[in-house]
Enzyme design. Structure first.
Site: not given
Ligand code: PEP
Length: 250
Positions: A95, A173, A213, A9
């Protein structure tokens, strides 16, 4: 057997040229043909990437969102049919950033899921509890509601075109990742909820991805969990080497 999936994503990152460079690096470095890789770039790039990526086995392109009605006077929005006509095969729906910043409701998400399936897109439906729901032990209820309100009206044949992504909001994030135990507990709970609704055989065919993350360092232990079938990757999908390492973490 359930599909192993790693999805990227990109959110609102990369120019077209930067995106092409990243996609080329991912394709040329790819060594795991058994893993389905779905790239979710900004929607503007879908047409461009659909033709180049789809020639490579195991690669697919999707959009990060669509509008919740079929067509009409909604300046700036993009329909599921337009997305499908550009060669996308998948779409992210629900999301947490869409729920939080754009106030998308369960009813709208349900309409988006219906439109996605109508236009033969596989919907990657995101669920996940907020921090306060985790801290007050309401995380199972929060996720069960998200399943019931948005996808559990689907028929047995329709639900097979849904991939579920468990993304605890507190982990997206933030650099905080669910532990393998927390991820497995929730993934098993989601599969059980699907089994209660559709039967165990169908529930066992639904891929459930972890997101939040997830990176090259922690993917292996997360993907080793029995009910974790891969990941939805945000930040770590923006660097080819890191994303490729994640695809090799099964
Ligand atoms: C996401 O936005 O779906 C996501 C999992 O972001 P991140 O891996 O940066 O936490």
């Amino acid at each position: 057997m359930r599909k192993k999936i790693v999805a990227a994503n990109w959110k609102m990152n990369k120019t077209l040229q930067e995106g092409k460079t990243l996609v080329n690096a991912i394709i040329s470095g790819n060594s795991n043909v058994d893993v389905t890789k779905i790239i979710f770039p900004p929607s503007l790039f879908v047409t461009e990437f659909a033709s180049s990526i789809k020639e490579n086995a195991g690669f697919f392109v999707g959009a990060q969102n669509c509008y919740h009605t079929e067509s009409g006077a909604f300046t700036g929005e993009i329909s599921a049919s337009a997305i499908a006509s550009c060669g996308a095969t998948h779409i992210i729906i629900g999301h947490s950033e869409r729920r939080q910043y754009f106030h998308e409701t369960a009813e709208q998400l349900k309409q988006k899921v219906n439109l996605a399936l109508k236009h033969k897109l596989v919907a990657v439906y995101c669920v996940g509890e907020k921090l306060n729901e985790r801290q007050t032990n309401h995380y199972f209820t929060a996720v069960k509601n998200q399943l019931q309100e948005v996808i559990f009206h689907l028929s047995e044949s329709e639900i097979k075109n849904i991939v579920i992504a468990y993304e605890p909001v507190w982990a997206i994030g933030t650099g905080l990742t669910a532990s393998p135990e927390q991820a497995q507990e929730m993934h098993a709970f989601i599969r059980l909820a699907a089994a209660e609704k559709y039967g165990i055989s169908i529930a066992n065919q639904i891929s459930i991805l972890y997101g939040g993350s997830c990176n090259a360092k922690n993917a292996k232990e997360l993907f080793a969990c029995a009910d974790v079938d891969g990941g939805l990757i945000g930040g770590a999908s923006l660097v080819a080497e890191e994303f490729l390492q994640i695809t090799n973490s099964f």
